[in-house]
Design a protein around this motif. Structure first.
Motif, short mmCIF file in Angstrom:
data_model
loop_
_atom_site.label_atom_id
_atom_site.label_comp_id
_atom_site.label_asym_id
_atom_site.label_seq_id
_atom_site.Cartn_x
_atom_site.Cartn_y
_atom_site.Cartn_z
N PRO A 65 20.40 19.36 21.84
CA PRO A 65 21.53 18.51 22.25
C PRO A 65 21.40 17.12 21.66
CG PRO A 65 19.95 18.65 24.03
CD PRO A 65 19.46 19.59 22.96
N GLU A 66 22.51 16.42 21.61
CA GLU A 66 22.51 15.03 21.15
C GLU A 66 21.79 14.15 22.18
OE1 GLU A 66 26.54 13.90 20.65
OE2 GLU A 66 26.99 15.44 19.14
N GLU A 67 21.23 13.08 21.71
CA GLU A 67 20.61 12.12 22.62
C GLU A 67 21.69 11.42 23.44
OE1 GLU A 67 17.83 8.05 22.53
OE2 GLU A 67 18.35 9.09 20.67
N TYR A 68 21.48 11.32 24.72
CA TYR A 68 22.45 10.68 25.59
C TYR A 68 22.36 9.17 25.47
CZ TYR A 68 25.17 9.39 29.70
OH TYR A 68 26.11 8.85 30.54
N LYS A 69 23.51 8.51 25.17
CA LYS A 69 23.53 7.06 24.99
C LYS A 69 24.66 6.39 25.76
CE LYS A 69 21.54 7.34 20.32
NZ LYS A 69 21.75 7.02 18.88
N LYS A 106 22.41 17.27 46.82
CA LYS A 106 21.99 15.97 47.33
C LYS A 106 21.63 15.04 46.18
CE LYS A 106 20.04 18.21 51.43
NZ LYS A 106 18.76 18.56 52.12
N LYS A 107 20.97 15.60 45.19
CA LYS A 107 20.68 14.88 43.95
C LYS A 107 21.55 15.50 42.87
CE LYS A 107 15.88 13.91 45.24
NZ LYS A 107 14.44 14.10 44.86
N PRO A 108 22.70 14.89 42.56
CA PRO A 108 23.68 15.52 41.67
C PRO A 108 23.11 15.77 40.27
CG PRO A 108 24.65 13.67 42.85
CD PRO A 108 23.18 13.60 43.09
N VAL A 109 23.74 16.72 39.59
CA VAL A 109 23.43 17.00 38.20
C VAL A 109 24.37 16.16 37.33
CG1 VAL A 109 23.30 18.76 36.41
CG2 VAL A 109 22.71 19.33 38.77
N MET A 128 26.85 27.35 24.89
CA MET A 128 26.80 28.73 25.36
C MET A 128 26.39 28.78 26.84
SD MET A 128 28.08 30.06 22.75
CE MET A 128 27.94 31.82 22.96
N GLN A 129 25.26 29.42 27.17
CA GLN A 129 24.90 29.53 28.59
C GLN A 129 24.14 28.34 29.12
OE1 GLN A 129 23.32 31.04 26.05
NE2 GLN A 129 21.52 32.18 26.72
N TRP A 130 23.90 27.33 28.28
CA TRP A 130 23.04 26.21 28.65
C TRP A 130 23.83 24.93 28.90
CZ3 TRP A 130 18.70 28.33 29.80
CH2 TRP A 130 18.19 29.40 29.05
N LEU A 131 23.31 24.13 29.83
CA LEU A 131 23.80 22.77 30.05
C LEU A 131 22.61 21.82 30.01
CD1 LEU A 131 26.30 23.34 33.00
CD2 LEU A 131 26.91 22.64 30.68
N TRP A 132 22.84 20.59 29.52
CA TRP A 132 21.81 19.56 29.52
C TRP A 132 22.30 18.36 30.32
CZ3 TRP A 132 22.50 22.94 25.62
CH2 TRP A 132 21.36 23.52 25.05
N ASP A 133 21.40 17.77 31.09
CA ASP A 133 21.77 16.57 31.80
C ASP A 133 21.45 15.33 30.96
OD1 ASP A 133 19.04 15.98 32.10
OD2 ASP A 133 18.98 16.58 34.22
N VAL A 134 21.74 14.16 31.51
CA VAL A 134 21.60 12.92 30.73
C VAL A 134 20.14 12.60 30.42
CG1 VAL A 134 23.75 12.00 31.64
CG2 VAL A 134 21.60 11.48 32.82
N ASP A 135 19.21 13.25 31.15
CA ASP A 135 17.79 13.04 30.90
C ASP A 135 17.22 14.07 29.94
OD1 ASP A 135 17.55 10.82 32.68
OD2 ASP A 135 17.61 12.24 34.36
#
Length: 524
Positions: free
Chosen positions: A54-58, A84-87, A94-101
């Protein structure tokens, strides 16, 4: 999945009183070991590999996003925020998601059953980019190719006489429009739905929906709801009647069945409840009956095999039309058929759809017969964005991708395997009451114990849900009491996983029972 239970004792005592203890649950001791998040057991499988970077989150900080969410977004946005601790989602592939970290998640909920062929699928993304370079927007007052190319393709997937299509922006809008068409065509007003069902959140579809959490006590809406009646949900697990041969699924309930061959007492009883509604709650002539082939938000409930067929017959005898809400079950999700209603051996008068229709791009549709469509043409109805050329290009590419990638067969193969493995977990653990579904429309009902079939308390469910996320797996929740864990997985992405069965088994352990060190043996 059950790591939550060892941490939820205090919350459960608050709900059940000071006498509560985990000994209330007759479960194997392995379930109450240390949290797998803090102390992973040695056999916990690693996440399946992924070559995509994934691209680096900026962009905006998490703190700033949450500040804006609280101050500028409607409070409802905060109320429906999962966990409680949101994503904090950054990118998908495709089947994957990446968070900001940069943390990767396996998406087994598909954006609430919406991402049908994969996040940012390359073929669908290319189709969107191609159309954006030519024409972003026009409307039905003009004639343009993407609308006609798509409606022809969509009509080809449906049996006669379901060949007339009106495109919308969402499932709620599609159901709202279908209700209007039914009332215009029949000249009647009353609509019947199933108790516990969900058909949308617009003012009119709120009348169809039978779940208190989605209803508002607003004058005006009340009068709409007066013309919508509910019959008992034919839930063969949690309902008063059900057995081990009732439903069209690889997995049946654990309830006994004493029905003579060729008959279904549960179906007869639930149809009897519908006849009570006809006798007491609606006029002799009605407008429509609404039902999903398998419940979505209601908890992946499956009905007795002949329930819809018998219901359609009774509804038509009273002048009503039959409407299949395929917002979640459509486009091959159930595996055995492209449309969920086909698994019930019925042909409805109208079919509504959305979600997977365009892989997450806002779109919906109402498909009906020429006769019903002609009644709608008595007035004028205009939709600015329905049939938008970009939406049509994307939806057309989704249909092509489904055919090329064989998503319906994948849904059948992977779903059947997942259901079979989940059923082994049900047989092992007392709090897994039911495993049900077809293809990748799957529900797992969590209970206090199998004898009572009462829902597992919300505090324990919340902990399970939170810890599953913390392990990198995103699943959904449903049922009237939030007691059902739902899998609405992306369809095209598991072919490669099935080829490497050991990885699939590892994936399965994440959302099902990550803390247990004595999992049932998996398939080789």
């Amino acid at each position: 999945m059950y790591i939550a239970l060892q941490r939820s004792s205090s919350a459960l005592r608050m709900e059940w009183g000071p006498s509560f203890s985990f000994q209330s649950f007759p479960l194997p001791g392995a379930l109450f070991k240390k949290s797998a998040v803090k102390h992973p057991p040695p056999d916990l499988p690693e996440m399946p590999p992924c070559s995509f970077n994934p691209e680096e989150y900026k962009d905006m900080s998490k703190e700033r996003m949450m500040e804006i969410r609280r101050q500028n977004c409607n409070p409802m946005t905060m109320k429906v925020t999962y966990y409680k601790k949101p994503v904090y989602i950054h990118q998908g592939h495709m089947q994957w998601l990446w968070d900001v970290d940069g943390r990767r998640y396996l998406d087994l909920f598909a954006g609430v059953a919406t991402v049908s062929v994969g996040h940012c699928h390359p073929k669908v993304t290319a189709a969107a980019e191609k159309q954006l370079r030519k024409l972003w927007h026009t409307t039905n007052i003009y004639v343009y190719s993407p609308l006609h190319e798509y409606t022809e393709k969509l009509a080809a997937t449906l049996p006669d006489p379901l060949k007339v299509i009106y495109l919308t922006n969402s499932g709620s809008e599609a159901n709202d429009l279908a209700m209007l068409m039914a009332r215009l065509h029949t000249g009647n007003f009353d609509v019947i739905t199933l108790r516990g069902s969900y058909h949308g959140g617009s003012p009119h579809t709120m009348g169809l929906t039978s779940n208190a959490a989605y209803k508002y006590p607003v004058t005006g809406l009340t009068s709409i709801c007066l013309f919508s009646s509910q019959t008992m949900c034919p839930d063969v697990f949690a309902g008063p009647w059900g057995g081990s041969n009732c439903r069209d699924s690889p997995i049946q309930t654990i309830r006994d069945c004493s029905c003579p061959q060729g008959s279904c007492t549960a179906n007869d009883k639930y149809i009897g409840q519908l006849n009570e509604v006809f006798a007491t709650s609606v006029p002799s002539r009605i407008a429509a009956f609404f039902a999903e082939p398998i419940m979505g938000v209601g908890g992946a409930v499956q009905y007795p095999k002949n329930f819809l067929k018998d219901t359609y017959k009774l509804v038509r005898e009273r002048g009503g039309v039959c409407i299949a809400d395929e917002v979640q079950t459509g486009f091959g999700r159930t595996g055995s058929h492209f449309w969920g209603f086909q698994g019930h051996d019925v042909i409805p008068d109208m079919v509504t759809m959305a979600k997977g229709i365009a892989n997450g791009f806002p779109m919906g549709a109402v498909v009906t017969t020429p006769e019903v469509a002609a009644s709608f043409a008595k007035g004028v109805h205009f939709n600015t964005f329905g049939g938008n050329p970009v939406a049509c290009a994307i939806a057309s590419s989704v249909l092509d991708t489904m055919e090329e990638d064989g998503t319906q067969q994948i849904s059948h193969n992977v779903g059947t395997y997942l259901l079979t493995e989940l059923a082994k977990m049900r047989d092992k653990y007392e709090i897994i009451g039911d495993v049900r579904g077809k293809g990748l429309q799957i529900g797992v009902e969590m209970v206090k114990d199998k004898a009572s079939r009462k829902p597992l308390p919300p505090a324990a469910m919340s902990e399970i849900f939170e810890d599953t996320k913390d392990m990198g797996v995103l699943i959904g929740k449903g049922g009237v009491y939030g007691q059902v864990r739902e899998w609405r997985s992306i369809w095209t992405v598991y072919g490669q996983v099935m080829e490497r069965r050991s990885i699939w088994t590892g994936t399965l352990k994440f959302p099902v029972c990550p803390v247990s060190q004595d999992l049932p043996a998996s398939k080789p």
